[in-house]
Design a protein around this motif. Sequence first.
Motif, PDB file in Angstrom:
ATOM      1  N   ALA A 142       0.830  -1.209   0.000  1.00 42.20           N
ATOM      2  CA  ALA A 142       0.000   0.000   0.000  1.00 42.20           C
ATOM      3  C   ALA A 142       0.865   1.260   0.000  1.00 42.20           C
ATOM      4  N   ALA A 143       1.977   1.230   0.724  1.00 44.97           N
ATOM      5  CA  ALA A 143       2.880   2.385   0.744  1.00 44.97           C
ATOM      6  C   ALA A 143       3.462   2.634  -0.644  1.00 44.97           C
ATOM      7  N   ALA A 144       3.777   1.544  -1.366  1.00 38.30           N
ATOM      8  CA  ALA A 144       4.303   1.682  -2.721  1.00 38.30           C
ATOM      9  C   ALA A 144       3.232   2.230  -3.664  1.00 38.30           C
ATOM     10  N   VAL A 145       2.000   1.787  -3.482  1.00 40.38           N
ATOM     11  CA  VAL A 145       0.888   2.309  -4.293  1.00 40.38           C
ATOM     12  C   VAL A 145       0.685   3.792  -3.998  1.00 40.38           C
ATOM     13  N   ALA A 146       0.742   4.176  -2.728  1.00 41.95           N
ATOM     14  CA  ALA A 146       0.596   5.588  -2.360  1.00 41.95           C
ATOM     15  C   ALA A 146       1.689   6.429  -3.017  1.00 41.95           C
ATOM     16  N   GLY A 147       2.890   5.860  -3.121  1.00 37.87           N
ATOM     17  CA  GLY A 147       3.981   6.574  -3.759  1.00 37.87           C
ATOM     18  C   GLY A 147       3.711   6.880  -5.222  1.00 37.87           C
ATOM     19  N   ARG A 148       2.920   6.027  -5.872  1.00 38.13           N
ATOM     20  CA  ARG A 148       2.559   6.264  -7.269  1.00 38.13           C
ATOM     21  C   ARG A 148       1.547   7.408  -7.402  1.00 38.13           C
ATOM     22  N   LEU A 149       0.809   7.681  -6.330  1.00 33.49           N
ATOM     23  CA  LEU A 149      -0.301   8.635  -6.406  1.00 33.49           C
ATOM     24  C   LEU A 149       0.101  10.057  -6.057  1.00 33.49           C
ATOM     25  N   GLY A 150       1.312  10.274  -5.610  1.00 35.68           N
ATOM     26  CA  GLY A 150       1.771  11.623  -5.311  1.00 35.68           C
ATOM     27  C   GLY A 150       1.538  12.029  -3.870  1.00 35.68           C
ATOM     28  N   ASP A 151       1.555  13.338  -3.649  1.00 30.88           N
ATOM     29  CA  ASP A 151       1.541  13.886  -2.290  1.00 30.88           C
ATOM     30  C   ASP A 151       0.151  14.279  -1.794  1.00 30.88           C
ATOM     31  N   ASP A 152      -0.870  13.957  -2.541  1.00 29.96           N
ATOM     32  CA  ASP A 152      -2.229  14.291  -2.096  1.00 29.96           C
ATOM     33  C   ASP A 152      -2.484  13.631  -0.742  1.00 29.96           C
ATOM     34  N   PRO A 153      -2.996  14.379   0.247  1.00 35.54           N
ATOM     35  CA  PRO A 153      -3.249  13.794   1.573  1.00 35.54           C
ATOM     36  C   PRO A 153      -4.172  12.585   1.531  1.00 35.54           C
ATOM     37  N   ALA A 154      -5.030  12.535   0.518  1.00 36.91           N
ATOM     38  CA  ALA A 154      -5.960  11.404   0.424  1.00 36.91           C
ATOM     39  C   ALA A 154      -5.312  10.168  -0.205  1.00 36.91           C
ATOM     40  N   ALA A 155      -4.090  10.312  -0.707  1.00 39.22           N
ATOM     41  CA  ALA A 155      -3.458   9.217  -1.443  1.00 39.22           C
ATOM     42  C   ALA A 155      -3.244   7.986  -0.565  1.00 39.22           C
ATOM     43  N   ALA A 156      -2.762   8.195   0.650  1.00 35.19           N
ATOM     44  CA  ALA A 156      -2.468   7.053   1.518  1.00 35.19           C
ATOM     45  C   ALA A 156      -3.727   6.268   1.842  1.00 35.19           C
ATOM     46  N   ALA A 157      -4.818   6.973   2.151  1.00 38.59           N
ATOM     47  CA  ALA A 157      -6.065   6.291   2.468  1.00 38.59           C
ATOM     48  C   ALA A 157      -6.591   5.533   1.256  1.00 38.59           C
ATOM     49  N   HIS A 158      -6.535   6.178   0.085  1.00 42.70           N
ATOM     50  CA  HIS A 158      -6.997   5.523  -1.139  1.00 42.70           C
ATOM     51  C   HIS A 158      -6.132   4.312  -1.460  1.00 42.70           C
ATOM     52  N   ALA A 159      -4.818   4.465  -1.306  1.00 47.73           N
ATOM     53  CA  ALA A 159      -3.911   3.346  -1.589  1.00 47.73           C
ATOM     54  C   ALA A 159      -4.186   2.167  -0.676  1.00 47.73           C
ATOM     55  N   GLY A 160      -4.447   2.446   0.599  1.00 51.08           N
ATOM     56  CA  GLY A 160      -4.754   1.365   1.527  1.00 51.08           C
ATOM     57  C   GLY A 160      -6.015   0.630   1.148  1.00 51.08           C
ATOM     58  N   LEU A 161      -7.040   1.379   0.742  1.00 53.06           N
ATOM     59  CA  LEU A 161      -8.306   0.756   0.360  1.00 53.06           C
ATOM     60  C   LEU A 161      -8.145  -0.068  -0.914  1.00 53.06           C
ATOM     61  N   VAL A 162      -7.529   0.504  -1.930  1.00 51.95           N
ATOM     62  CA  VAL A 162      -7.369  -0.198  -3.208  1.00 51.95           C
ATOM     63  C   VAL A 162      -6.520  -1.444  -3.033  1.00 51.95           C
TER      64      VAL A 162
END
Length: 203
Positions: A142-162
């Motif tokens: 999930a952390a690696a997926v969040a890294g693909r999504l950029g610095d948007d604060p919502a990225a980490a939450a979205h990455a965890g869900l996906v």
Amino acid sequence: MTIVDSTEELGRRDRKKLETRAALERAALTLVAERGLAGVTVEDIAEAVDVSSRTFFNYFPSKEDALLGRSPSSEAELLRRLADVPPQASALQALRVVLREEAERVQERREEWLLRLKVFEQNPSLLPKLISGGAESERRLAAAVAGRLGDDPAAAAHAGLVTAVALTAFRVSMMRWSTVDTSLAGLVDAAFEALAEGLPDPS
């Protein structure tokens, strides 16, 4: 010794380590399937591969770990494959590519994985270790997926869900695959197509 010779020797040594690790995993699975988890010791597993118990512990901290089929190198490979997916792919699309490739690798070792699933089913005491290790792997993915999504604060939450949804789709596909003679990659494709469509009920 030349540099080429040293490289070749390192390559042989690495291959030997991989072969020993795989042999220990197969022996552990086979013995536990036959005798149950309580009826198998580390010494039994090592003896089946004709290595010492000390050698066993060079690869696994316990007999339970030898049954799980995970290694740091395989997780690193999963993360590397995710990094290779073009950045324009969505998080779900990127995970589909990576997990479909993983499905193809599992398919190549069908008998071993079917045996592993049987061992998990017969020995529920393994589930806490399986869940614990899986949760840590999921967090890193999930952390690696969040890294693909950029610095948007919502990225980490979205990455965890996906990531959680994608891994659940893979696990469900694995369980279905264990009961039908079909392609795991095909089942993974079908699961991700259903996710992309919003999980409509079957007609």
